[in-house]
Design an enzyme around this catalytic site. Structure first.
Site, PDB file in Angstrom:
ATOM      1  N   HIS A  96       0.823  -1.217   0.000  1.00 34.79           N
ATOM      2  CA  HIS A  96       0.000   0.000   0.000  1.00 34.79           C
ATOM      3  C   HIS A  96       0.857   1.268   0.000  1.00 34.79           C
ATOM      4  O   HIS A  96       0.391   2.333  -0.410  1.00 34.79           O
ATOM      5  CB  HIS A  96      -0.932  -0.017   1.206  1.00 34.79           C
ATOM      6  CG  HIS A  96      -2.201   0.775   1.031  1.00 34.79           C
ATOM      7  ND1 HIS A  96      -2.291   1.894   0.224  1.00 34.79           N
ATOM      8  CD2 HIS A  96      -3.445   0.600   1.572  1.00 34.79           C
ATOM      9  CE1 HIS A  96      -3.532   2.370   0.271  1.00 34.79           C
ATOM     10  NE2 HIS A  96      -4.246   1.604   1.081  1.00 34.79           N
ATOM     11  N   ASP A 129      -9.585  -8.466 -16.639  1.00 42.04           N
ATOM     12  CA  ASP A 129      -9.750  -9.686 -17.443  1.00 42.04           C
ATOM     13  C   ASP A 129      -8.378 -10.160 -17.923  1.00 42.04           C
ATOM     14  O   ASP A 129      -7.765  -9.546 -18.784  1.00 42.04           O
ATOM     15  CB  ASP A 129     -10.674  -9.392 -18.625  1.00 42.04           C
ATOM     16  CG  ASP A 129     -10.799 -10.555 -19.592  1.00 42.04           C
ATOM     17  OD1 ASP A 129     -10.267 -11.648 -19.301  1.00 42.04           O
ATOM     18  OD2 ASP A 129     -11.413 -10.377 -20.658  1.00 42.04           O
TER      19      ASP A 129
END
Length: 441
Positions: A159, A388
């Protein structure tokens, strides 16, 4: 669950082309103590007839090597600067970790509901980095083939390097390369480092009253053993989907009890849903009426500051919004009151506010308090549902582990629906589920 996932290969993947060898400084916002952990995503894809698992694995691994060229800091290593002032990234093309695995127990139907316990899906990202400053790769990708031919892709990203928007841009760029939808062209938007844009102002801002200006960093009394309860009691994961009609019900209810001050602007789905979940959570926990509670959530400031940050800036560009009130007021004053608190805490964020936060975290180790706090993270508007890797759109998007942080998630094939996942103490889980599903109760 020790045998539920078998690792077949674990290999370090470096950028496929030469990348700059340098040390990059992270911003004061990136370097905050509470961001020193790994964002862990889980994407699950339906089985596709005729899909070659070996070829798909090779494509994903090759795409990772390509994606690490423009995003080369993800192949570096994060460390504290020698003077301890902030963090930096040593970029020497050390690589990201890629894991291929197989599961003899998980199938796609296991992800249609909340996990049975917080860590049930832990093995779908086998490397869990406990300390992001101890030399671990800042990016880990695990492709796991499930027993029914479906696939799970677990991704862990440090992060300190990026926020949700930045990580989603990277993931979509990486997935486009894997699926063949993009060739050698640079990703759009092009990744922008430029962390110096969030350096503190040369002239220090005058001190302000932190109690009223930045309540997210202030401590509140623990009147009920709040932290002990969440540490000692087993947490039960929950998952509730709110379709558009449910969100409209919440908006109508909030408006009827406390109309927005700006009558031309109705409450947003985020405002009413986060307020509703907050109230349901507080009521289920049966806390004392005078306990102060906080709802913490990220507010993206890319376009809230002047000048705005450039498109493609993938560093942490958010501050914490903080709605704060007592249990009594949160419960008795209704959904509109709570929604208004969420809205007002968002509206406070402007250039001056961001500058003050940067100034504050640059000169102190300020970190949000956990007492009475529900932390909400909105993943439903990041574009994660479009990731995807050549296997179609994900059937499930969520965290590797469902814990006490509340996540708002996209729902497959329902663009306007939101799935809420949060783990609550076992003693409160039935009441929470009832209240969250019953807005008029």
């Amino acid at each position: 669950m020790a045998t539920s996932v078998r690792v077949k290969e674990a290999v370090m993947v470096s950028p496929c082309e030469p990348t700059p060898a340098r040390v990059l400084t992270l911003s004061a916002i990136d370097s905050q103590l509470f961001l020193r952990f790994t964002i862990e995503y889980l994407f699950v894809y339906r089985a596709r007839p005729g899909l070659d698992h070996g070829a798909t694995t090779a494509c994903v691994k090759a795409a990772l090597a390509k994606a690490l060229v423009p995003y080369y800091p993800f192949a570096g290593r994060v460390r504290a600067k020698p003077d301890g002032s902030s963090l930096e990234v040593v970029c020497r093309a050390q690589g990201a970790l890629f894991i291929e695995a197989a599961s003899d127990r998980f199938s796609i139907t296991d992800f249609e509901r909340a996990p049975k316990y917080v860590t049930q899906w832990r093995k779908l990202l086998s490397l869990h980095v406990a300390d992001v400053l101890k030399g671990a790769p800042p990016l880990v990708v695990q492709l796991t083939w499930l027993k029914d031919g479906a696939a799970a892709v677990g991704v862990g990203i440090n992060h300190c390097l990026c926020d949700g928007i930045g990580s989603a841009e990277f993931l979509n760029s990486f997935a486009e390369l894997a699926s063949g939808r993009r060739g050698v062209l640079l990703p759009e938007p092009r990744p922008v480092w430029e962390r110096q844009l969030l350096d503190p102002l040369p002239v220090r801002l005058p001190c302000s009253n932190s109690v009223t200006t930045h309540p997210e960093f202030n401590r509140v009394p623990d009147l009920c053993g709040f932290l002990t309860r969440f540490s000692n009691e087993r947490l039960a994961p929950t998952s509730i989907t709110f379709e558009q009609r449910h969100l409209n019900q919440l908006k109508n209810l909030a408006t009827s009890t406390n109309p927005p001050s700006n009558t031309e602007s109705s409450y947003t789905s985020f405002e009413v849903l986060s307020a509703h979940v907050w109230r349901s959570w507080a009521r289920a926990l049966n806390l004392p009426s005078n306990q102060v509670l906080k709802l913490l959530f990220s507010v993206n400031f890319r376009d809230r500051v002047k000048p705005s940050l450039p498109s493609g800036y993938y560093g942490n560009a958010f501050v914490l919004g903080c709605a704060q009130t007592s249990v009594k007021d949160l419960v008795e004053k209704g959904l509109g009151y709570a929604s208004a608190l969420v809205r007002s805490s968002k509206e406070r964020v402007d250039t001056e506010y961001v500058n003050r936060v940067v100034e504050s975290v640059s000169h102190s180790s300020a970190s949000p308090d956990s007492v009475g706090a529900l932390i909400v993270s909105q993943w439903s508007r990041l574009g994660l549902e479009k990731v995807d890797f050549g296997m179609g759109s994900p059937n499930h998007v969520g965290p590797i582990c469902c814990d006490r942080y509340c996540l708002l998630l996209p729902v497959s094939d329902q663009r306007d629906a939101v799935k809420v996942m949060v783990a609550v103490p076992t003693s409160a889980v039935d009441k929470y589920n009832y209240l969250a599903r019953s807005p008029y109760s």
